[in-house]
Design a protein around this motif. Structure first.
Motif, short mmCIF file in Angstrom:
data_model
loop_
_atom_site.label_atom_id
_atom_site.label_comp_id
_atom_site.label_asym_id
_atom_site.label_seq_id
_atom_site.Cartn_x
_atom_site.Cartn_y
_atom_site.Cartn_z
N LYS A 36 0.85 -1.18 0.00
CA LYS A 36 0.00 0.00 0.00
C LYS A 36 0.89 1.23 0.00
CE LYS A 36 -3.87 -2.08 2.45
NZ LYS A 36 -4.77 -1.98 3.60
N LEU A 37 0.45 2.25 -0.69
CA LEU A 37 1.18 3.49 -0.78
C LEU A 37 0.21 4.61 -0.46
CD1 LEU A 37 3.78 5.01 -1.74
CD2 LEU A 37 2.75 5.03 -4.00
N ASP A 38 0.63 5.54 0.37
CA ASP A 38 -0.23 6.67 0.70
C ASP A 38 0.61 7.93 0.71
OD1 ASP A 38 -2.59 7.94 1.32
OD2 ASP A 38 -2.40 7.62 3.46
N ALA A 39 0.03 9.00 0.25
CA ALA A 39 0.67 10.32 0.28
C ALA A 39 -0.20 11.21 1.17
CB ALA A 39 0.78 10.88 -1.13
N PRO A 40 -0.03 11.08 2.50
CA PRO A 40 -0.90 11.81 3.42
C PRO A 40 -0.83 13.32 3.21
CG PRO A 40 0.63 10.37 4.62
CD PRO A 40 1.00 10.32 3.18
N GLY A 41 -1.98 13.94 3.27
CA GLY A 41 -2.05 15.38 3.14
C GLY A 41 -1.99 15.87 1.70
N ALA A 42 -1.87 14.95 0.76
CA ALA A 42 -1.80 15.35 -0.65
C ALA A 42 -2.91 14.67 -1.43
CB ALA A 42 -0.45 14.96 -1.25
N SER A 43 -3.44 15.36 -2.38
CA SER A 43 -4.41 14.77 -3.28
C SER A 43 -3.63 14.29 -4.50
CB SER A 43 -5.45 15.80 -3.68
OG SER A 43 -6.38 15.24 -4.56
N VAL A 44 -3.73 13.00 -4.81
CA VAL A 44 -2.94 12.42 -5.89
C VAL A 44 -3.85 11.77 -6.93
CG1 VAL A 44 -1.11 10.80 -6.50
CG2 VAL A 44 -1.04 11.96 -4.29
N LYS A 45 -3.57 12.04 -8.18
CA LYS A 45 -4.24 11.36 -9.29
C LYS A 45 -3.23 10.40 -9.88
CE LYS A 45 -7.07 10.44 -12.61
NZ LYS A 45 -8.04 9.42 -12.41
#
Length: 107
Positions: free
Chosen positions: A38-47
């Protein structure tokens, strides 16, 4: 599949990439039938987009790029993990799992 998830691509190596929420990504292994990462970029909106064997993340913080070719992962992972398992890691292994160093790059 829950409404906050959608399939964004497939890799030649048998992974299904699933977008989760506004910034998350799950890597499903088709052969294993489960999530392997799993990969998450907390605090960022990613497309997230796939282009060939590259995963591209367009975020408000910039461009992210991840090579999805499994043949390229192993040398990079082993460069930082060419060592025996720790006692804690060994305890987490399933019964019957191989306990020798995962990469065995040096003898």
């Amino acid at each position: 599949m829950p409404n906050d998830r959608k399939v964004i691509g497939f890799t030649q190596g048998g992974l299904v990439l699933i977008e989760s929420g506004s910034s998350g990504l799950e890597f499903w292994d088709i052969d294993l039938g489960r999530t392997i990462a799993k990969l998450d970029a907390p605090g960022a909106s990613v497309k997230w987009l796939t282009r060939g064997h590259t995963l591209v993340g367009l975020s408000d913080g910039g461009l992210l790029s991840i090579d999805l070719d499994r043949d390229h992962w192993l040398p990079d992972l082993c460069a930082v993990n060419d060592r025996p398992y720790t006692d804690g890691e060994r305890k987490l292994l399933p019964d019957g799992a191989e306990t020798t160093p995962p990469c065995r790059m040096s003898d």
